[in-house]
Write a protein that holds these residues in place. Sequence first.
Motif, PDB file in Angstrom:
ATOM      1  N   ILE A 226       0.873  -1.151  -0.059  1.00 53.73           N
ATOM      2  CA  ILE A 226       0.089   0.065  -0.131  1.00 53.73           C
ATOM      3  C   ILE A 226       0.780   1.489  -0.054  1.00 53.73           C
ATOM      4  CG2 ILE A 226      -1.613   1.286   1.411  1.00 53.73           C
ATOM      5  CD1 ILE A 226      -2.783  -1.287   2.299  1.00 53.73           C
ATOM      6  N   GLY A 227       1.874   1.126   1.010  1.00 54.07           N
ATOM      7  CA  GLY A 227       2.866   2.467   0.873  1.00 54.07           C
ATOM      8  C   GLY A 227       3.608   2.722  -0.304  1.00 54.07           C
ATOM      9  N   ALA A 228       4.158   1.389  -1.147  1.00 50.71           N
ATOM     10  CA  ALA A 228       4.915   1.707  -2.066  1.00 50.71           C
ATOM     11  C   ALA A 228       4.105   2.205  -3.129  1.00 50.71           C
ATOM     12  CB  ALA A 228       5.390   0.178  -2.504  1.00 50.71           C
ATOM     13  N   ASN A 229       2.790   1.718  -3.257  1.00 55.12           N
ATOM     14  CA  ASN A 229       1.752   2.542  -4.309  1.00 55.12           C
ATOM     15  C   ASN A 229       1.291   4.016  -4.055  1.00 55.12           C
ATOM     16  OD1 ASN A 229       0.942   0.141  -6.634  1.00 55.12           O
ATOM     17  ND2 ASN A 229       1.261  -0.831  -4.635  1.00 55.12           N
ATOM     18  N   LEU A 230       1.515   4.377  -2.897  1.00 51.75           N
ATOM     19  CA  LEU A 230       1.390   6.011  -2.785  1.00 51.75           C
ATOM     20  C   LEU A 230       2.588   6.436  -3.609  1.00 51.75           C
ATOM     21  CD1 LEU A 230       0.565   6.200   1.110  1.00 51.75           C
ATOM     22  CD2 LEU A 230      -1.038   5.930  -0.854  1.00 51.75           C
ATOM     23  N   THR A 231       3.750   5.793  -3.406  1.00 57.92           N
ATOM     24  CA  THR A 231       4.907   6.522  -4.060  1.00 57.92           C
ATOM     25  C   THR A 231       4.633   6.353  -5.621  1.00 57.92           C
ATOM     26  OG1 THR A 231       6.442   6.367  -2.211  1.00 57.92           O
ATOM     27  CG2 THR A 231       7.355   6.270  -4.585  1.00 57.92           C
ATOM     28  N   ILE A 232       4.315   5.206  -6.126  1.00 56.48           N
ATOM     29  CA  ILE A 232       4.152   4.787  -7.534  1.00 56.48           C
ATOM     30  C   ILE A 232       3.091   5.818  -8.016  1.00 56.48           C
ATOM     31  CG2 ILE A 232       3.206   3.131  -9.040  1.00 56.48           C
ATOM     32  CD1 ILE A 232       4.350   1.118  -7.426  1.00 56.48           C
ATOM     33  N   PHE A 233       2.011   6.280  -7.052  1.00 52.77           N
ATOM     34  CA  PHE A 233       1.161   7.175  -7.721  1.00 52.77           C
ATOM     35  C   PHE A 233       1.690   8.452  -7.726  1.00 52.77           C
ATOM     36  CE2 PHE A 233      -2.109  10.244  -6.796  1.00 52.77           C
ATOM     37  CZ  PHE A 233      -3.346   9.944  -7.717  1.00 52.77           C
ATOM     38  N   ALA A 234       2.629   8.854  -6.490  1.00 53.37           N
ATOM     39  CA  ALA A 234       2.924  10.267  -6.306  1.00 53.37           C
ATOM     40  C   ALA A 234       4.037  10.751  -7.644  1.00 53.37           C
ATOM     41  CB  ALA A 234       3.672  10.350  -4.827  1.00 53.37           C
TER      42      ALA A 234
ATOM     43  N   ILE B 276      19.004  -5.741   4.637  1.00 55.64           N
ATOM     44  CA  ILE B 276      19.671  -4.674   3.942  1.00 55.64           C
ATOM     45  C   ILE B 276      18.683  -3.998   3.038  1.00 55.64           C
ATOM     46  CG2 ILE B 276      21.606  -4.063   2.495  1.00 55.64           C
ATOM     47  CD1 ILE B 276      23.368  -6.308   3.901  1.00 55.64           C
ATOM     48  N   ALA B 277      18.104  -4.778   2.001  1.00 55.18           N
ATOM     49  CA  ALA B 277      17.319  -4.274   1.037  1.00 55.18           C
ATOM     50  C   ALA B 277      16.083  -3.262   1.772  1.00 55.18           C
ATOM     51  CB  ALA B 277      17.022  -5.188  -0.050  1.00 55.18           C
ATOM     52  N   SER B 278      15.467  -3.900   2.554  1.00 57.41           N
ATOM     53  CA  SER B 278      14.235  -3.415   3.150  1.00 57.41           C
ATOM     54  C   SER B 278      14.705  -1.863   3.908  1.00 57.41           C
ATOM     55  CB  SER B 278      13.668  -4.149   4.075  1.00 57.41           C
ATOM     56  OG  SER B 278      13.197  -5.479   3.684  1.00 57.41           O
ATOM     57  N   VAL B 279      15.734  -2.036   4.418  1.00 50.84           N
ATOM     58  CA  VAL B 279      16.378  -0.715   4.978  1.00 50.84           C
ATOM     59  C   VAL B 279      16.493   0.346   4.121  1.00 50.84           C
ATOM     60  CG1 VAL B 279      18.063   0.423   6.539  1.00 50.84           C
ATOM     61  CG2 VAL B 279      17.177  -1.677   7.143  1.00 50.84           C
ATOM     62  N   GLY B 280      17.144  -0.159   2.790  1.00 49.33           N
ATOM     63  CA  GLY B 280      17.613   0.969   1.852  1.00 49.33           C
ATOM     64  C   GLY B 280      16.353   1.411   1.111  1.00 49.33           C
TER      65      GLY B 280
ATOM     66  N   LEU C  61       5.932  10.067   2.732  1.00 50.06           N
ATOM     67  CA  LEU C  61       6.367   9.814   4.226  1.00 50.06           C
ATOM     68  C   LEU C  61       5.547   8.637   4.555  1.00 50.06           C
ATOM     69  CD1 LEU C  61       7.725  10.551   6.897  1.00 50.06           C
ATOM     70  CD2 LEU C  61       5.582  12.229   7.308  1.00 50.06           C
ATOM     71  N   ILE C  62       4.288   8.377   4.338  1.00 51.84           N
ATOM     72  CA  ILE C  62       3.569   6.985   4.683  1.00 51.84           C
ATOM     73  C   ILE C  62       4.364   6.136   4.104  1.00 51.84           C
ATOM     74  CG2 ILE C  62       1.250   5.842   4.367  1.00 51.84           C
ATOM     75  CD1 ILE C  62      -0.154   8.687   4.412  1.00 51.84           C
ATOM     76  N   ASP C  63       4.909   5.911   2.835  1.00 46.53           N
ATOM     77  CA  ASP C  63       5.548   4.986   2.065  1.00 46.53           C
ATOM     78  C   ASP C  63       6.793   4.491   3.282  1.00 46.53           C
ATOM     79  OD1 ASP C  63       6.607   3.041   0.637  1.00 46.53           O
ATOM     80  OD2 ASP C  63       7.402   4.494  -0.889  1.00 46.53           O
ATOM     81  N   ALA C  64       7.478   5.706   3.557  1.00 51.41           N
ATOM     82  CA  ALA C  64       8.766   5.268   4.342  1.00 51.41           C
ATOM     83  C   ALA C  64       8.217   4.709   5.615  1.00 51.41           C
ATOM     84  CB  ALA C  64       9.240   6.599   4.776  1.00 51.41           C
ATOM     85  N   LEU C  65       7.125   5.120   6.380  1.00 51.61           N
ATOM     86  CA  LEU C  65       6.716   4.530   7.616  1.00 51.61           C
ATOM     87  C   LEU C  65       6.353   2.957   7.343  1.00 51.61           C
ATOM     88  CD1 LEU C  65       4.833   7.249   9.060  1.00 51.61           C
ATOM     89  CD2 LEU C  65       7.026   6.628   9.698  1.00 51.61           C
ATOM     90  N   THR C  66       5.774   2.705   6.160  1.00 51.50           N
ATOM     91  CA  THR C  66       5.368   1.028   5.881  1.00 51.50           C
ATOM     92  C   THR C  66       6.399   0.265   5.617  1.00 51.50           C
ATOM     93  OG1 THR C  66       4.809   1.538   3.549  1.00 51.50           O
ATOM     94  CG2 THR C  66       2.730   2.007   5.179  1.00 51.50           C
ATOM     95  N   CYS C  67       7.537   0.795   5.273  1.00 52.83           N
ATOM     96  CA  CYS C  67       8.719  -0.349   5.297  1.00 52.83           C
ATOM     97  C   CYS C  67       9.355  -0.701   6.487  1.00 52.83           C
ATOM     98  CB  CYS C  67       9.828   0.907   4.636  1.00 52.83           C
ATOM     99  SG  CYS C  67       9.810   1.275   2.833  1.00 52.83           S
ATOM    100  N   LEU C  68       8.655  -0.353   7.504  1.00 54.09           N
ATOM    101  CA  LEU C  68       9.199  -0.826   8.716  1.00 54.09           C
ATOM    102  C   LEU C  68       8.695  -2.314   9.112  1.00 54.09           C
ATOM    103  CD1 LEU C  68       8.425   2.290  11.092  1.00 54.09           C
ATOM    104  CD2 LEU C  68      10.722   1.308  10.391  1.00 54.09           C
ATOM    105  N   ALA C  69       7.558  -2.759   8.315  1.00 57.53           N
ATOM    106  CA  ALA C  69       6.633  -3.768   8.227  1.00 57.53           C
ATOM    107  C   ALA C  69       7.684  -4.912   7.783  1.00 57.53           C
ATOM    108  CB  ALA C  69       5.562  -3.900   7.777  1.00 57.53           C
ATOM    109  N   PRO C  70       8.305  -4.911   6.553  1.00 52.74           N
ATOM    110  CA  PRO C  70       9.140  -5.979   6.088  1.00 52.74           C
ATOM    111  C   PRO C  70      10.177  -6.133   6.769  1.00 52.74           C
ATOM    112  CG  PRO C  70       9.111  -4.056   4.563  1.00 52.74           C
ATOM    113  CD  PRO C  70       7.814  -3.788   5.610  1.00 52.74           C
TER     114      PRO C  70
END
Length: 434
Positions: free
Chosen positions: A28-36, A84-88, A177-186
Amino acid sequence: MRKFFADTTPLRNPDFRRLWVAGIPTVIGANLTIFAVPVQLYVLTQNSAYVGLAGLFALVPLVVFGLWGGAWADAMDRRLLLIIASVGLAVASVLLWAQAALALNNVWVVLGLLSVQQAFFAINSPTRSAAIPRMLPGEQLPAANSLNMTVFQFGAIVGPLLAGLLLSWVDLSTLYLIDALTCLAPIWATFRLAPMPATSTEQGSARWGFAAVLDGLRYLAGNRVVLMSFVVDLIAMIFGMPRALFPQMAHESFGGPVEGGTVMALLAAAMSAGAVLGGVFSGWLPRIRRQGLAVVWSIVGWGLAMVGFGVAGGMAHGHAGALLWIALVFLAIGGAADMVSAAFRSTILQQAASDDVRGRLQGVFTVVVAGGPRLADAAHGGVAAMVGTTVAAAGGGALVVVGVVVAALAVPAFVRYRVAPVWAPDDLRDPDKV
């Protein structure tokens, strides 16, 4: 009725379940960026060619780090590489938020940060896909791939719709910003995984360097069925993916605002809505043995759906009305067809490859799956700037149908490919021998 609904057996595995659940907020967060990103580029330039240019800026890191990331997935603990990739990815999203919040209004900054983000995505994706066969038995892979595709496409629905809704109250920077926060889940999910050490016996540069990439490509070149699964997907995506046209068509064909809004959100979500429906009713997928033929028919359906979408957009002429909904239906049909194609292509790859080269082949898969649409962005954006969106969308769909039929006739082994029973000996599982 359970025969028709998605098989959830893979979710009984704790590791797979953690990755799958963590993927829900992440996509969901990644698709916010894909939209933005395309919306921000179109607002800054009012030109679809710049939106298409984002495809090229994403393509180079996808190719380079997709291939190398796959080699690294074979050379090191896949769990560590996923962390490593998730943090990046999280850091890249934070930087995208910063440039928007500071109102830099620089197209090249946006494109550069997009390249960084895609580099980490190109490492993460093949590593994650190569890890799944270490968690699950082969007979559960079609169901697992369908579940993953369903979540991925669910995020592609909710993300654009949520973005269109949020933009009524917040600016684009909040989406990043929301996308960045959702990256904590993986990141949390991968820390909980069991270690997945490398099984390769290669040493030195042969294990980490360009030689490892070449070994994976040589392995691929010798497997006609897997190679053709990549070729037909490139045909489908490069000629048939019209997403770079969505901002312009939302505004000019269907009467939406320049800044995006509801019409743009509906166009961006329609394919994924069809894919989710296809995933929900995917219980029949594990029973299909002629997987190569299923891929061909799915891609033909995708191409015809894109023809219908382009024609509907051309007939609209600035009036949404019924033609908008007809266009959305065609996009949804295309999304369902693409889900079926992707599930079978992923399964063919995961079952055909040995574990010590699986990461490298998944790297090539990532380059094809993610890189093809980026090439499509550039191609469709350029064609639309010259001859209009109708020709770009409908003509591309027609080329998909012609291209996949030619490919199927050229390599009939792909059409004939069928899955051996679970109990079959290993030599019957070789796609070139079945």
